[in-house]
Design a protein around this motif. Structure first.
Motif, PDB file in Angstrom:
ATOM      1  N   LYS A  61      44.345  20.338 114.873  1.00 29.03           N
ATOM      2  CA  LYS A  61      45.384  19.442 114.553  1.00 29.03           C
ATOM      3  C   LYS A  61      45.400  19.122 112.991  1.00 29.03           C
ATOM      4  N   GLY A  62      44.254  19.438 112.504  1.00 31.83           N
ATOM      5  CA  GLY A  62      43.965  19.304 111.023  1.00 31.83           C
ATOM      6  C   GLY A  62      44.108  17.986 110.241  1.00 31.83           C
ATOM      7  N   LEU A  63      43.684  17.109 111.204  1.00 33.34           N
ATOM      8  CA  LEU A  63      43.588  15.688 110.653  1.00 33.34           C
ATOM      9  C   LEU A  63      41.933  15.667 109.787  1.00 33.34           C
ATOM     10  N   THR A  64      41.636  14.876 109.232  1.00 32.07           N
ATOM     11  CA  THR A  64      40.232  14.844 108.415  1.00 32.07           C
ATOM     12  C   THR A  64      39.606  13.640 109.149  1.00 32.07           C
ATOM     13  N   GLN A  65      38.338  13.783 109.167  1.00 29.95           N
ATOM     14  CA  GLN A  65      37.443  12.781 109.723  1.00 29.95           C
ATOM     15  C   GLN A  65      38.033  11.337 109.435  1.00 29.95           C
ATOM     16  N   PRO A  95      35.026   4.013 114.112  1.00 29.90           N
ATOM     17  CA  PRO A  95      34.129   3.886 112.806  1.00 29.90           C
ATOM     18  C   PRO A  95      34.186   5.206 112.291  1.00 29.90           C
ATOM     19  N   LEU A  96      34.046   5.600 110.923  1.00 27.51           N
ATOM     20  CA  LEU A  96      34.032   6.883 110.297  1.00 27.51           C
ATOM     21  C   LEU A  96      32.630   7.323 110.700  1.00 27.51           C
ATOM     22  N   GLY A  97      31.663   6.649 110.562  1.00 26.05           N
ATOM     23  CA  GLY A  97      30.307   7.285 110.899  1.00 26.05           C
ATOM     24  C   GLY A  97      30.308   7.835 112.530  1.00 26.05           C
ATOM     25  N   THR A  98      30.909   6.878 113.262  1.00 30.71           N
ATOM     26  CA  THR A  98      31.064   7.563 114.651  1.00 30.71           C
ATOM     27  C   THR A  98      31.835   9.019 114.908  1.00 30.71           C
ATOM     28  N   VAL A  99      32.786   9.020 114.278  1.00 31.64           N
ATOM     29  CA  VAL A  99      33.532  10.303 114.002  1.00 31.64           C
ATOM     30  C   VAL A  99      32.943  11.548 113.686  1.00 31.64           C
ATOM     31  N   LYS A 100      31.925  11.112 112.325  1.00 29.44           N
ATOM     32  CA  LYS A 100      31.179  12.316 111.785  1.00 29.44           C
ATOM     33  C   LYS A 100      30.075  12.376 112.763  1.00 29.44           C
ATOM     34  N   SER A 101      29.364  11.670 113.509  1.00 27.03           N
ATOM     35  CA  SER A 101      28.570  12.045 114.425  1.00 27.03           C
ATOM     36  C   SER A 101      28.786  12.779 115.459  1.00 27.03           C
ATOM     37  N   ARG A 102      30.039  12.359 116.084  1.00 21.57           N
ATOM     38  CA  ARG A 102      30.583  13.189 117.023  1.00 21.57           C
ATOM     39  C   ARG A 102      30.991  14.637 116.763  1.00 21.57           C
ATOM     40  N   VAL A 103      31.352  14.724 115.385  1.00 20.14           N
ATOM     41  CA  VAL A 103      31.676  16.167 114.996  1.00 20.14           C
ATOM     42  C   VAL A 103      30.278  16.903 115.001  1.00 20.14           C
ATOM     43  N   ARG A 104      29.593  16.212 114.431  1.00 19.36           N
ATOM     44  CA  ARG A 104      28.111  17.229 113.963  1.00 19.36           C
ATOM     45  C   ARG A 104      27.636  17.271 115.517  1.00 19.36           C
ATOM     46  N   LEU A 105      27.579  16.495 116.239  1.00 22.03           N
ATOM     47  CA  LEU A 105      26.807  16.602 117.745  1.00 22.03           C
ATOM     48  C   LEU A 105      27.677  17.836 118.404  1.00 22.03           C
ATOM     49  N   ALA A 106      29.235  17.627 118.208  1.00 16.09           N
ATOM     50  CA  ALA A 106      29.824  18.906 118.867  1.00 16.09           C
ATOM     51  C   ALA A 106      29.729  20.095 118.437  1.00 16.09           C
ATOM     52  N   ASP A 161      39.395  18.537 118.731  1.00 17.40           N
ATOM     53  CA  ASP A 161      40.857  18.931 118.615  1.00 17.40           C
ATOM     54  C   ASP A 161      41.456  18.421 117.789  1.00 17.40           C
ATOM     55  N   LEU A 162      41.382  17.049 117.271  1.00 19.03           N
ATOM     56  CA  LEU A 162      41.982  16.390 116.458  1.00 19.03           C
ATOM     57  C   LEU A 162      41.851  16.994 115.005  1.00 19.03           C
ATOM     58  N   ILE A 163      40.675  17.374 114.585  1.00 22.26           N
ATOM     59  CA  ILE A 163      40.406  17.877 113.413  1.00 22.26           C
ATOM     60  C   ILE A 163      40.467  19.302 113.133  1.00 22.26           C
ATOM     61  N   TYR A 164      39.976  19.950 114.026  1.00 20.92           N
ATOM     62  CA  TYR A 164      39.819  21.513 114.039  1.00 20.92           C
ATOM     63  C   TYR A 164      41.249  22.051 114.113  1.00 20.92           C
ATOM     64  N   VAL A 183      32.714  22.455 105.689  1.00 22.49           N
ATOM     65  CA  VAL A 183      33.056  23.504 106.246  1.00 22.49           C
ATOM     66  C   VAL A 183      34.515  23.281 106.997  1.00 22.49           C
ATOM     67  N   LEU A 184      34.899  22.203 107.350  1.00 24.44           N
ATOM     68  CA  LEU A 184      36.122  21.990 107.831  1.00 24.44           C
ATOM     69  C   LEU A 184      37.252  21.663 106.717  1.00 24.44           C
ATOM     70  N   GLY A 185      36.749  21.892 105.503  1.00 23.95           N
ATOM     71  CA  GLY A 185      37.813  21.950 104.278  1.00 23.95           C
ATOM     72  C   GLY A 185      38.292  20.515 103.748  1.00 23.95           C
ATOM     73  N   GLU A 186      37.451  19.486 104.057  1.00 24.26           N
ATOM     74  CA  GLU A 186      37.712  18.026 103.807  1.00 24.26           C
ATOM     75  C   GLU A 186      37.527  17.422 102.592  1.00 24.26           C
ATOM     76  N   LEU A 187      36.635  18.339 101.967  1.00 15.38           N
ATOM     77  CA  LEU A 187      35.814  17.487 100.536  1.00 15.38           C
ATOM     78  C   LEU A 187      37.141  17.661  99.398  1.00 15.38           C
ATOM     79  N   ASP A 188      37.198  16.878  98.528  1.00 16.65           N
ATOM     80  CA  ASP A 188      37.854  17.028  97.330  1.00 16.65           C
ATOM     81  C   ASP A 188      37.161  17.892  96.447  1.00 16.65           C
ATOM     82  N   ALA A 189      37.825  18.106  95.313  1.00 22.70           N
ATOM     83  CA  ALA A 189      37.228  19.165  94.475  1.00 22.70           C
ATOM     84  C   ALA A 189      35.958  18.642  93.856  1.00 22.70           C
TER      85      ALA A 189
END
Lengths: 192, 342
Positions: free
Chosen positions: A149-153, A163-174, A144-147, B16-22
């Motif tokens: 609402k447009g926030l980045t990980q 932690p960024l790693g946790t966010v990333k793994s949640r996104v990946r798993l989802a 919801d937050l990323i897709y 895919v989510l468009g987060e990477l910089d150039a």
């Protein structure tokens, strides 16, 4: 003729400046792209602006689409999301943005939990919603937050102290689970 | 799996989510280019995320959005069309015809739906005549009802007979309204398209104006350059002009002068026969038997002169003729002076 071939022919006609083909594409996608832009921007004028920008880009850059990207609808939704998120970011840069920190994580999938509304959704939409709701809460939150609402990980990590790693793994798993549940639909198979 | 592949695959979701910089994006795309397996994974990821767009709450687009968007999109494409060799007018016309046809189709559908709906209502009213009649009569025939209240059956049949033409009237009136609404919708669509077309025409006119302004400015520059004093002018060649048999005394000189703004022919003549009426002298450059008009002049005291900015080239002859007026572009009169350039 399958969906992909039809899509390719349609986009080729648009690249050849066939206004009728553009109108056909518009008729097919008006509702879903508008609803999506409205979900992202929460403002009907802004959503219309986003849809206009989408069709402007398609009209002028249809030649850039190729089937290796994925389905035509995937390309269109990705463009709609990029356009809308750019607008959101411009908007929040102009006005004092509502601090995201104030939001309750539990409320993030607010409207997707409104089961009454599923009646109006397309069959495809219902399946996707059901698949989303089958995800764990934490996975739903990051999606919801990323897709939507447009926030980045990184921003989710910073704002919610995850932690960024946790966010990333949640996104990946989802995304992995969604892919598993929606595999047939992704290939454009009929789900009727 | 190599370390690079592993670290690149980590980026797939962000890509895919468009987060990477150039830079990251370019690096990841280079990796994608070489790795078919990862390309497949990314396509699947894209399709999965793309489908999330379908899960949102349905929202009805604002009224007239289609006409506005198509008019703006198609109306904005003049420049691109020209680039690709298509006629914007033709495209707009095509769009307009498509939209009009669609509006007409919708209007027809709408009309037939209304007729069907009215028929259904009529049918059910007929089926429940004994109960339904009161409702119809209350709204439509309050007076009839009071006078015929002694017989429900009578009333019902009276109301039915009476209400049918009214229903038909209502139906026609609704159809007319639906038709009018559809026509207005079509007109709104056409107006929107038309305004798009006007905008496109305006853009085209603006670009024409810019082109004209550019030309004017170029010409002004040329004119200014022509008005500038020549710097380092050089005489390319001079030719003595010899009088014809009829005018043995006439004489003259033609010179071709070059400077940094071009080549000019300078002609000077004396002892010319006097002009009468509208007569004028005309100078010609002749190449391969074809005369090129280099201008006309009027003489005074048998003297005259003229300058002409000429295209550089190999000309055979320069000639002066006596013409009935100064307006001709082909020699009509007799030759007075000639000079060979070969």
């Amino acid at each position: 003729m399958n969906e992909k071939t039809e899509d390719l022919q349609l986009i080729q006609r648009i690249a050849d400046r066939d206004a009728g083909a553009l109108e056909h594409l518009y008729d097919t996608y008006e509702r879903p792209v508008y609803a999506f832009a409205y979900r992202l921007l929460n403002d009907s004028m802004a959503a219309e602006e986003a849809v206009q920008e989408l069709f402007m880009r398609i009209w002028n850059n249809a030649g850039r689409y190729d089937s290796s990207y994925g389905k035509l609808s995937t390309w269109m939704f990705a463009l709609t999301r990029n356009i809308s998120i750019d607008m959101l970011r411009r908007r929040s840069a102009r006005a004092a943005a509502i601090p995201v920190e104030d939001e309750h994580l539990n409320a993030v999938l607010d409207e997707t939990s409104d089961t009454e509304l599923t009646v109006e959704r397309t069959l495809e939409g219902e399946r996707v919603l059901a698949a989303l709701q089958e995800l764990g809460d934490e996975q739903q939150q990051v999606i919801d937050l990323i897709y939507y609402k447009g926030l980045t990980q990184q921003e989710v990590s910073d704002r919610y102290a995850i932690p960024l790693g946790t966010v990333k793994s949640r996104v990946r798993l989802a995304l992995k689970q969604l892919h598993k549940r929606l595999a047939g639909m992704e290939r454009g198979e009929s789900q009727a | 799996m190599s370390e690079r592949k592993e670290s690149m695959m980590e980026l797939a979701e962000a890509y895919v989510l468009g987060e990477l910089d150039a830079t990251e994006q370019a690096e990841y795309e280079a990796f994608l280019h070489d790795d078919a397996e990862e390309r497949q994974r990314v396509t699947e990821l894209r399709d999965t995320t793309g489908m999330l767009a379908l899960a949102v709450r349905p929202a009805a687009p604002p009224t007239g959005m289609k006409a506005r968007i198509l008019a703006n999109v198609l109306g904005s494409s003049g420049a691109v069309d020209t680039q690709q060799g298509h006629e914007p007018e033709a495209l707009l016309e095509q769009a307009r015809q498509g939209i009009e046809a669609e509006a007409i189709r919708r209007a027809a559908e709408e009309r037939s739906n209304i007729i069907q709906a009215t028929d259904t209502v009529q049918g059910s009213a007929g089926a429940n005549a004994s109960q339904g009649a009161h409702v119809v009569s209350l709204s439509d025939h309050a007076q009839d009802q009071t006078t015929a209240s002694d017989s429900k059956k009578q009333l019902s049949s009276a109301t039915r007979t009476d209400s049918e033409p009214r229903n038909a009237q209502t139906r026609i009136s609704r159809s007319l309204w639906a038709g009018a609404a559809a026509l207005m919708a079509a007109a709104a669509v056409i107006l929107a398209i038309y305004s798009g077309q006007l905008r496109s025409e305006m853009n085209e006119m603006r670009s024409n104006l810019t082109a004209m302004e550019q030309r004017t400015s170029d010409m002004e520059q040329q004119l200014a350059a022509a008005n500038e004093p020549a710097v380092g002018a050089q005489v390319d060649r001079t030719v003595a002009l010899v009088g014809s048999e009829d005018d043995p005394n006439a004489s003259g000189m033609a010179a071709m002068v070059q400077d940094d703004t071009g080549t000019r022919l300078v002609v000077q003549a004396s002892d010319l026969p006097a002009l009468s009426g509208n007569e004028a002298y005309q100078v010609w450059l002749i190449k391969d038997g074809q005369p090129i008009n280099a201008g006309t002049f009027l003489s005074g005291d048998g003297k005259g002169a003229l300058t002409y900015t000429m295209e550089p080239g190999d000309y055979d002859m320069v000639a002066i003729t006596l013409e009935p007026d100064a307006e001709g572009d082909q020699p009509r009169g007799r030759m007075v002076l000639t000079g060979a350039l070969t």
